[in-house]
Write an enzyme that holds these catalytic residues in place. Sequence first.
Site, short mmCIF file in Angstrom:
data_model
loop_
_atom_site.label_atom_id
_atom_site.label_comp_id
_atom_site.label_asym_id
_atom_site.label_seq_id
_atom_site.Cartn_x
_atom_site.Cartn_y
_atom_site.Cartn_z
N GLY A 73 -40.22 14.74 -15.21
CA GLY A 73 -41.27 15.83 -15.49
C GLY A 73 -42.97 15.55 -14.31
N SER A 74 -42.62 14.32 -15.16
CA SER A 74 -44.61 13.26 -14.74
C SER A 74 -44.12 13.45 -13.39
CB SER A 74 -44.98 12.19 -15.67
OG SER A 74 -44.72 12.24 -16.70
N ASN A 153 -46.67 23.24 -23.56
CA ASN A 153 -46.41 22.01 -24.40
C ASN A 153 -47.15 21.51 -25.80
OD1 ASN A 153 -48.04 20.36 -23.24
ND2 ASN A 153 -48.09 19.14 -23.66
N GLN A 181 -41.52 22.57 -19.74
CA GLN A 181 -41.25 23.07 -21.11
C GLN A 181 -40.64 24.84 -20.84
OE1 GLN A 181 -42.05 22.10 -24.46
NE2 GLN A 181 -42.98 20.10 -23.57
N SER A 201 -38.03 18.67 -16.46
CA SER A 201 -37.46 17.30 -16.74
C SER A 201 -35.61 17.55 -18.18
CB SER A 201 -37.96 17.01 -17.51
OG SER A 201 -37.75 15.67 -17.64
N HIS A 203 -34.13 15.47 -20.47
CA HIS A 203 -34.82 15.83 -21.59
C HIS A 203 -35.56 16.29 -22.84
CE1 HIS A 203 -38.81 13.92 -22.63
NE2 HIS A 203 -38.91 13.30 -21.48
N THR A 239 -31.35 4.86 -3.95
CA THR A 239 -29.86 5.41 -4.25
C THR A 239 -29.39 6.43 -5.72
OG1 THR A 239 -29.63 3.08 -4.01
CG2 THR A 239 -27.15 4.77 -5.25
N CYS A 327 -48.11 12.36 -26.12
CA CYS A 327 -48.72 11.21 -25.65
C CYS A 327 -50.45 11.73 -25.37
CB CYS A 327 -49.12 11.96 -23.94
SG CYS A 327 -47.82 13.04 -23.65
C1 LIG Z 1 -42.78 16.74 -21.58
C2 LIG Z 1 -44.16 17.02 -20.43
C3 LIG Z 1 -43.90 16.62 -19.15
C4 LIG Z 1 -43.61 14.96 -18.67
O1 LIG Z 1 -42.13 15.38 -18.31
P1 LIG Z 1 -41.14 13.65 -18.61
O2 LIG Z 1 -39.81 13.95 -18.33
O3 LIG Z 1 -41.73 12.99 -19.52
O4 LIG Z 1 -41.78 12.95 -17.73
C5 LIG Z 1 -44.48 17.24 -17.77
N1 LIG Z 1 -45.22 18.51 -18.72
C6 LIG Z 1 -45.03 18.89 -19.47
C7 LIG Z 1 -45.44 20.08 -19.72
C8 LIG Z 1 -43.89 18.60 -20.32
O5 LIG Z 1 -44.13 18.81 -21.78
#
Ligand SMILES: *Cc1c(COP(=O)(O)O)cnc(C)c1O
Length: 394
Positions: A73-74, A153, A181, A201, A203, A239, A327
Amino acid sequence: MEQKLIYLDHAATTAARPEVVEAMMPYFTEKFGNPSSIYGFAAGNKKVITDVRETIAKSLNAPTQDIYFTAGGSESDNWALKATAEAYADKGNHIITTKIEHHAILHTCQYLEKKGFEVTYLDVDENGVVKLDQLKEAIRPTTILISVMFANNEIGTIQPIEEIGAIAKEHGILFHTDAVQAYGQLPIDVEKMHIDMLSASGHKLNGPKGIGFLYIRKGLKLRSFVHGGAQERSRRAGTENVTGIVGLGKAVEIAMATMEERTKKETEMRDHLIDRILAEIPYARLNGDRKRRLPNNVNISFQFIEGESLLIMLDMKGICASSGSACTSGSLDPSHVLLAIGLPHEIAHGSLRMTLGDENTMEEMDYVVDQLKEIVAKLRSMSPLYEDFIKHSK
Ligand SMILES: *Cc1c(COP(=O)(O)O)cnc(C)c1O
């Protein structure tokens, strides 16, 4: 008695499902080939990547080639904002976002401000919803991008994405949404919602960490984010993370197939948790919108209490939760989201976020409320502020 772990922090991260891990395993070992290689044994991996791209594209009603894999996500948020700023700088230097975005957006905006871009950070109402009138007023001839998260989030508030998309389209402005989210929890259609870029993302939806994607609408002239090889249509070299992509694909497949049933169960647990807490624990308030809310989000402020102490005592009972976002915990500043919805510092400090997953149960919800009642009473009994308050209210 052996204490069972009750995990209520699914907005921070989730466990990869067993099916996800199982799907990934062969790609660490016998199927290790580089997807760019010519020989047949490796070329199969190219096909697997295309299949996952297609699965994701279908889930968003997007063309397959508009999905770009990233490290999460980041990275997707950084890419969307920085690349748009760079590519459209000749058109304008103004970006509109909100005060309640994830730091991956907010800190990228601050970076862009240092580079000469101007950023408007929209307010939200007391439930965390963006005000559409304020959005319209913020638009300038130089506005090149609107970036508003799909769902928050911390407090779970869902934004009026389709309306924002329509406003952006009407003004010829690009629209990005951080859907980290929301993706897997809510139906998303990038066409219907006029979304030009979307971050997600792995995870956060029971996939692996370190893999995600950015949807980029065809025709956007965004340049390469990572320079090097020709992977991801030459826009993001390196890759491919084949194992991660395969795991993400399986997670998305399951999330989409189970969305209705899973979110129904989560919503029932969420509402039970909220209703019992508000009925049984005095001086507690729900943060975020009661209705426009992620199915799995509960965020409550308990007056006269420090969120950190609450978390430590919950941890001793085997309950994993969060105070602000993962965070920001560790810093003593109250959450920027809770301040943006107008909570005073002392109330924001006493906030607890519990985010549910489909492995949670109703029995766990009841256990959590029973524990919370005891813990909150105990912490308040040690609080001079609470003592004072009770004395004066008698
Ligand atoms: C967790 C989160 C991110 C970051 O995602 P990562 O995969 O951990 O880098 C960005 N935006 C929101 C709203 C999130 O909840």
